[in-house]
Design an enzyme around this catalytic site. Structure first.
Site, PDB file in Angstrom:
ATOM      1  N   ASP A 131       0.843  -1.206   0.000  1.00 19.55           N
ATOM      2  CA  ASP A 131       0.000   0.000   0.000  1.00 19.55           C
ATOM      3  C   ASP A 131       0.874   1.251   0.000  1.00 19.55           C
ATOM      4  O   ASP A 131       1.988   1.236   0.546  1.00 19.55           O
ATOM      5  CB  ASP A 131      -0.867   0.050   1.266  1.00 19.55           C
ATOM      6  CG  ASP A 131      -1.975  -0.989   1.267  1.00 19.55           C
ATOM      7  OD1 ASP A 131      -2.217  -1.633   0.233  1.00 19.55           O
ATOM      8  OD2 ASP A 131      -2.613  -1.153   2.330  1.00 19.55           O
ATOM      9  N   GLN A 160      -0.524   6.763  -6.568  1.00 17.91           N
ATOM     10  CA  GLN A 160      -1.671   7.615  -6.216  1.00 17.91           C
ATOM     11  C   GLN A 160      -1.821   8.712  -7.274  1.00 17.91           C
ATOM     12  O   GLN A 160      -0.921   9.540  -7.455  1.00 17.91           O
ATOM     13  CB  GLN A 160      -1.431   8.255  -4.845  1.00 17.91           C
ATOM     14  CG  GLN A 160      -1.353   7.248  -3.711  1.00 17.91           C
ATOM     15  CD  GLN A 160      -0.616   7.793  -2.504  1.00 17.91           C
ATOM     16  OE1 GLN A 160       0.382   8.496  -2.641  1.00 17.91           O
ATOM     17  NE2 GLN A 160      -1.093   7.466  -1.315  1.00 17.91           N
ATOM     18  N   ARG A 181      -0.989  -1.094  -8.708  1.00 21.28           N
ATOM     19  CA  ARG A 181      -2.379  -0.739  -8.378  1.00 21.28           C
ATOM     20  C   ARG A 181      -2.459   0.783  -8.468  1.00 21.28           C
ATOM     21  O   ARG A 181      -1.665   1.483  -7.842  1.00 21.28           O
ATOM     22  CB  ARG A 181      -2.703  -1.177  -6.954  1.00 21.28           C
ATOM     23  CG  ARG A 181      -4.052  -0.629  -6.469  1.00 21.28           C
ATOM     24  CD  ARG A 181      -4.166  -0.595  -4.941  1.00 21.28           C
ATOM     25  NE  ARG A 181      -3.973  -1.883  -4.318  1.00 21.28           N
ATOM     26  CZ  ARG A 181      -3.653  -2.029  -3.021  1.00 21.28           C
ATOM     27  NH1 ARG A 181      -3.496  -0.981  -2.241  1.00 21.28           N
ATOM     28  NH2 ARG A 181      -3.467  -3.226  -2.517  1.00 21.28           N
TER      29      ARG A 181
HETATM   30  C1  LIG Z   1      -8.621  -1.655  -3.403  1.00 19.63           C
HETATM   31  C2  LIG Z   1      -8.201  -0.277  -2.991  1.00 19.63           C
HETATM   32  C3  LIG Z   1      -6.928  -0.078  -2.516  1.00 19.63           C
HETATM   33  C4  LIG Z   1      -6.521   1.200  -2.135  1.00 19.63           C
HETATM   34  N1  LIG Z   1      -5.221   1.400  -1.742  1.00 19.63           N
HETATM   35  C5  LIG Z   1      -4.811   2.643  -1.440  1.00 19.63           C
HETATM   36  C6  LIG Z   1      -3.448   2.906  -1.128  1.00 19.63           C
HETATM   37  O1  LIG Z   1      -2.592   2.014  -1.105  1.00 19.63           O
HETATM   38  N2  LIG Z   1      -3.101   4.180  -0.834  1.00 19.63           N
HETATM   39  C7  LIG Z   1      -4.019   5.213  -0.858  1.00 19.63           C
HETATM   40  O2  LIG Z   1      -3.640   6.364  -0.616  1.00 19.63           O
HETATM   41  N3  LIG Z   1      -5.314   4.982  -1.144  1.00 19.63           N
HETATM   42  C8  LIG Z   1      -5.731   3.732  -1.426  1.00 19.63           C
HETATM   43  N4  LIG Z   1      -7.043   3.524  -1.738  1.00 19.63           N
HETATM   44  C9  LIG Z   1      -8.048   4.594  -1.501  1.00 19.63           C
HETATM   45  C10 LIG Z   1      -8.186   5.482  -2.707  1.00 19.63           C
HETATM   46  O3  LIG Z   1      -7.013   6.233  -2.882  1.00 19.63           O
HETATM   47  C11 LIG Z   1      -9.387   6.431  -2.550  1.00 19.63           C
HETATM   48  O4  LIG Z   1      -9.220   7.223  -1.406  1.00 19.63           O
HETATM   49  C12 LIG Z   1     -10.721   5.720  -2.456  1.00 19.63           C
HETATM   50  O5  LIG Z   1     -10.769   4.584  -3.265  1.00 19.63           O
HETATM   51  C13 LIG Z   1     -11.871   6.650  -2.902  1.00 19.63           C
HETATM   52  O6  LIG Z   1     -11.698   7.032  -4.227  1.00 19.63           O
HETATM   53  P1  LIG Z   1     -12.587   6.485  -5.461  1.00 19.63           P
HETATM   54  O7  LIG Z   1     -11.666   6.328  -6.618  1.00 19.63           O
HETATM   55  O8  LIG Z   1     -13.312   5.289  -5.067  1.00 19.63           O
HETATM   56  O9  LIG Z   1     -13.515   7.695  -5.860  1.00 19.63           O
HETATM   57  P2  LIG Z   1     -14.543   8.589  -5.067  1.00 19.63           P
HETATM   58  O10 LIG Z   1     -14.793   9.766  -5.938  1.00 19.63           O
HETATM   59  O11 LIG Z   1     -14.088   8.844  -3.655  1.00 19.63           O
HETATM   60  O12 LIG Z   1     -15.811   7.692  -5.009  1.00 19.63           O
HETATM   61  C14 LIG Z   1     -16.602   7.359  -6.138  1.00 19.63           C
HETATM   62  C15 LIG Z   1     -17.932   6.848  -5.652  1.00 19.63           C
HETATM   63  O13 LIG Z   1     -17.697   5.612  -4.953  1.00 19.63           O
HETATM   64  C16 LIG Z   1     -18.457   5.577  -3.771  1.00 19.63           C
HETATM   65  N5  LIG Z   1     -17.528   5.574  -2.623  1.00 19.63           N
HETATM   66  C17 LIG Z   1     -16.219   5.860  -2.611  1.00 19.63           C
HETATM   67  N6  LIG Z   1     -15.687   5.715  -1.395  1.00 19.63           N
HETATM   68  C18 LIG Z   1     -16.699   5.348  -0.611  1.00 19.63           C
HETATM   69  C19 LIG Z   1     -16.803   5.033   0.740  1.00 19.63           C
HETATM   70  N7  LIG Z   1     -15.752   5.074   1.563  1.00 19.63           N
HETATM   71  N8  LIG Z   1     -18.027   4.682   1.200  1.00 19.63           N
HETATM   72  C20 LIG Z   1     -19.097   4.624   0.390  1.00 19.63           C
HETATM   73  N9  LIG Z   1     -19.065   4.913  -0.906  1.00 19.63           N
HETATM   74  C21 LIG Z   1     -17.896   5.266  -1.401  1.00 19.63           C
HETATM   75  C22 LIG Z   1     -19.358   6.776  -3.786  1.00 19.63           C
HETATM   76  O14 LIG Z   1     -20.531   6.413  -4.444  1.00 19.63           O
HETATM   77  C23 LIG Z   1     -18.587   7.750  -4.620  1.00 19.63           C
HETATM   78  O15 LIG Z   1     -19.417   8.694  -5.225  1.00 19.63           O
HETATM   79  C24 LIG Z   1      -7.448   2.273  -2.182  1.00 19.63           C
HETATM   80  C25 LIG Z   1      -8.717   2.072  -2.693  1.00 19.63           C
HETATM   81  C26 LIG Z   1      -9.107   0.832  -3.101  1.00 19.63           C
HETATM   82  C27 LIG Z   1     -10.468   0.655  -3.689  1.00 19.63           C
END
Ligand SMILES: Cc1cc2nc3c(=O)[nH]c(=O)nc-3n(C[C@H](O)[C@H](O)[C@H](O)COP(=O)(O)OP(=O)(O)OC[C@H]3O[C@@H](n4cnc5c(N)ncnc54)[C@H](O)[C@@H]3O)c2cc1C
Length: 304
Positions: A131, A160, A181
């Site tokens: 991560d 990121q 990722r």
């Molecule tokens: C498998 C995975 C691994 C990850 N690993 C890392 C990492 O190593 N380092 C890091 O900095 N970040 C990591 N992240 C987090 C990532 O950076 C984002 O902060 C997070 O995924 C929200 O961004 P999004 O692309 O889903 O878009 P967003 O614009 O946040 O969300 C899009 C839509 O998805 C839904 N949604 C998103 N998040 C949520 C929630 N928490 N609860 C409910 N609905 C939600 C909502 O409907 C929203 O409108 C990871 C995410 C995933 C899915």
């Protein structure tokens, strides 16, 4: 924006964390995003997800530890998880954070313990996803990923999209054939180093996704954003990348509605399944991403 800032601030409060992690009420609140407190809870979830056709990555929660004993406990937890993955024949990788492996106070200990996990994963065989945490860790995390990949092969790095530097980092990983990722980024970084608006972050994500589909090794796209998902699928089709040549990744409990649709469409989807006692910072970052979850969780609590 205010709610996000406050929730991220609270995610770093140690005393609040100690109080909350031992509260029975809080545990009821978190079950939507955290698979359980024990490995067995998470394994039961993973088996069920595998049976549905979903891939998983197991995350034994923990970060920013301060003693060698905690690092060794984290390593042991991951070794136990890998033993179970092998024993149960799960289609699972593991995901870990370097601050959970002591990067804050001993790079040597961190490397040694992560390497033990990577070696054990190779024997399963599966891989270790490293991560990405806040900006202060990025250089050291990438350095470890490169070194582990050279020595063992079975690691995946994380990029990121909100960081302005990420294109260079991604090119470096692609040149070395290291799987990546791609995610938006979950921490709070200043405008000097990170894009701030939704539009900028999406644009960066798409441009990096294009690069990954064209030159990456089995890319993973970690997002719940349907706009991005649609564009990535379109690019993959146009570039002739088969559905088996990449995967989407989502967090356990966030988009159960989309999970079914992905399977119907023949796409690969891996769920990130966190478990363990140290769930507080992880859980608070999920609330910060989507403050509406607060209302949802409270409603569930009063209903049950
Ligand atoms: C498998 C995975 C691994 C990850 N690993 C890392 C990492 O190593 N380092 C890091 O900095 N970040 C990591 N992240 C987090 C990532 O950076 C984002 O902060 C997070 O995924 C929200 O961004 P999004 O692309 O889903 O878009 P967003 O614009 O946040 O969300 C899009 C839509 O998805 C839904 N949604 C998103 N998040 C949520 C929630 N928490 N609860 C409910 N609905 C939600 C909502 O409907 C929203 O409108 C990871 C995410 C995933 C899915």
């Amino acid at each position: 924006m205010l709610a996000r800032t406050v929730l991220l601030f609270l995610s770093r409060r140690r005393r609040l964390r100690r109080w909350v992690e031992t509260s029975a009420l809080a545990r009821r609140l978190t079950s939507r995003f955290v698979a359980g407190l024990k490995l067995d809870d998470a394994l039961a979830v993973c088996r069920r997800l595998n049976e549905l056709g979903l891939l998983v990555t197991l995350d034994c929660l923990g970060e920013n530890v301060t003693s060698a004993a905690e690092v060794e406990a984290a390593r042991n937890a991951y070794l136990a998880a890998l033993d179970s993955i092998e024993e149960l024949g799960l289609r699972a990788t593991v995901s870990l954070k370097l601050s959970q492996f002591g990067l804050d106070f001993s790079e040597e200990l961190c490397y040694r313990c992560v390497e033990e996990v990577v070696r054990r994963a190779a024997a399963v065989p599966t891989s270790v996803e490293v991560d990405m945490e806040s900006l202060e860790y990025v250089d050291r995390t990438l350095a470890l990923v490169v070194r582990m990949h050279q020595a063992h092969g079975n690691v995946r790095g994380v990029i990121q999209a909100y960081l302005r530097r990420s294109r260079d980092d991604l090119e470096m990983l692609c040149e070395r054939g290291i799987p990546v990722r791609l995610c938006k980024g979950a921490y709070r970084e200043p405008a000097s180093v990170a894009y701030q608006t939704r539009a900028e972050i999406r644009a960066s994500f798409l441009s990096l996704a294009d690069l990954l589909l064209d030159r990456g090794v089995y890319p993973g796209f970690a997002t719940h954003d349907e706009f991005l998902i649609g564009r990535i699928r379109q690019h993959a089709r146009e570039a002739g990348v088969p559905a088996t040549g990449y995967e989407f990744q989502m967090l356990y409990g966030v988009r159960r509605d989309l999970e079914r649709k992905f399977l119907e469409d023949g796409l690969r989807l891996r769920l990130y399944v966190p478990y363990g006692e140290a769930w507080y910072p992880y859980f608070m970052r999920r609330l910060a991403e989507h403050p509406a979850n607060l209302v949802l969780l409270l409603r569930n609590l009063f209903r049950s």
